[in-house]
Design an enzyme around this catalytic site. Structure first.
Site, PDB file in Angstrom:
ATOM      1  N   SER A 203       0.907  -1.239   0.086  1.00  0.00           N
ATOM      2  CA  SER A 203      -0.072  -0.122  -0.047  1.00  0.00           C
ATOM      3  C   SER A 203       0.869   1.232   0.009  1.00  0.00           C
ATOM      4  O   SER A 203       2.256   1.207   0.334  1.00  0.00           O
ATOM      5  CB  SER A 203      -0.677   0.016   1.222  1.00  0.00           C
ATOM      6  OG  SER A 203      -1.520   1.180   1.481  1.00  0.00           O
TER       7      SER A 203
ATOM      8  N   TYR B 225      -1.928  -0.352  10.606  1.00  0.00           N
ATOM      9  CA  TYR B 225      -2.162  -0.719   8.931  1.00  0.00           C
ATOM     10  C   TYR B 225      -0.967  -0.638   8.629  1.00  0.00           C
ATOM     11  O   TYR B 225      -0.066  -1.563   7.930  1.00  0.00           O
ATOM     12  CB  TYR B 225      -3.145   0.166   8.509  1.00  0.00           C
ATOM     13  CG  TYR B 225      -3.287  -0.231   7.071  1.00  0.00           C
ATOM     14  CD1 TYR B 225      -4.051  -1.730   6.401  1.00  0.00           C
ATOM     15  CD2 TYR B 225      -2.934   0.545   6.113  1.00  0.00           C
ATOM     16  CE1 TYR B 225      -4.124  -1.470   5.389  1.00  0.00           C
ATOM     17  CE2 TYR B 225      -3.097   0.312   4.598  1.00  0.00           C
ATOM     18  CZ  TYR B 225      -3.661  -0.609   4.363  1.00  0.00           C
ATOM     19  OH  TYR B 225      -3.656  -1.049   3.014  1.00  0.00           O
TER      20      TYR B 225
END
Length: 291
Positions: free
Chosen positions: A138, A151
């Site tokens: 990501s 995350y």
């Protein structure tokens, strides 16, 4: 002349929806036999199709991974595993101070340790085929915004593991590629927004006073990015190309936001990047203030 890939398998984890499902469909369309990892039987029934074989695969459950190993080992057509696409993931967003430790562990179990377990299980096959691992990271694996500690922590770690693995496997002709998506229209983002809202409600009054407005601004920003993000089908083209091209790059970004932020993270001082991220979030604080 079009090459046939009918004797090659590709495993795609997290294929129930979003980028995973779109990638599984794209690879199947290109002729690969795709073992599409899903967690529920209803998802298996939905995704099943030509060159698309659903397998029950929760990457945090060792028995699921063992069953996948057995499926590949006993493939009736004696097909080789050409690639593993590590796409499974969840999004847990809350301030470091407020996020319970069990949620930290859950985030790392799914977004890091599950991927490592699956890579370890698939590597014997990939050594034989001189295949490829494609890890879906990501932009959060390069830039950690407020409330993204868990995350981004897992994604930063996945980036590091991918770098180490790429260097370990290079002499053995097994390639490792990292994909860094930015805003993509996926169900995972929506689920992450729902979880973030629940965390706001579960905060103590003091935590809510400190972080409630920040959380709402982040939720507003994520909601806006979901509406304007790259379609999952477009993201799937990047992932499928990275999975199948002869000489892939080590990293690919998806979306203009990911391309810009990853570049800026390499050249800007931390404080300057902090101010830039704060400025980008500011309009969503204004939304919060007027509601």
């Amino acid at each position: 002349m079009t090459l046939s890939h009918e004797n090659e398998l590709v495993v795609v984890s997290g294929a129930s929806s979003g980028m995973g499902a779109a990638t599984a469909h794209e690879l199947a369309k290109r002729g690969y036999h795709v073992l599409a990892g899903v967690r529920r039987q209803e998802d298996a029934d939905t995704i099943r199709g030509a060159n698309l074989e659903p397998v029950i695969l929760d990457i945090t459950i060792p028995e699921n991974i063992e069953a996948l190993v057995e499926r590949i080992t006993n493939d009736p057509e004696r097909r080789r595993l050409r690639a593993l696409v590590n796409n499974a993931g969840i999004a847990v967003n809350a301030p470091v101070e407020a996020l319970p430790l069990d949620q930290w562990r859950r985030q790392f179990d799914v977004n890091l340790f599950g991927h490592v377990a699956l890579m370890q299980a698939m590597l014997p096959f990939l050594h034989e085929s001189r295949g490829r691992i494609v890890n879906i990271s990501s932009v959060g694996g390069k830039v950690a915004m407020g409330t993204y500690g868990a995350y981004s922590g897992a994604k930063f770690a996945l980036e590091a593991v991918s770098d180490a693995l790429r260097r370990e496997l290079a002499p053995h002709n097994v390639q490792v590629v990292v994909i860094e998506p930015g805003g993509v229209k996926t169900e995972m983002t929506g689920h992450g927004i729902d979880r973030a809202q629940i965390f706001v409600e579960e905060m103590t009054p003091i935590q809510r006073k400190r972080y409630g407005a920040l959380m709402q601004a982040i939720i507003n920003q994520a909601t806006a990015f979901t509406k304007t993000g790259v379609p999952a089908s477009d993201a799937a083209l990047v992932i499928a190309n990275a999975t199948t091209t002869r000489n892939p790059r080590t990293r690919y970004t998806i979306g203009r936001d990911a391309a810009v932020l990853t570049r800026l993270s390499r050249i800007l001082p931390d404080r300057v990047l902090d101010r830039l991220i704060a400025a980008n979030l500011r309009p969503y604080w204004k939304i919060t203030d007027t509601e």
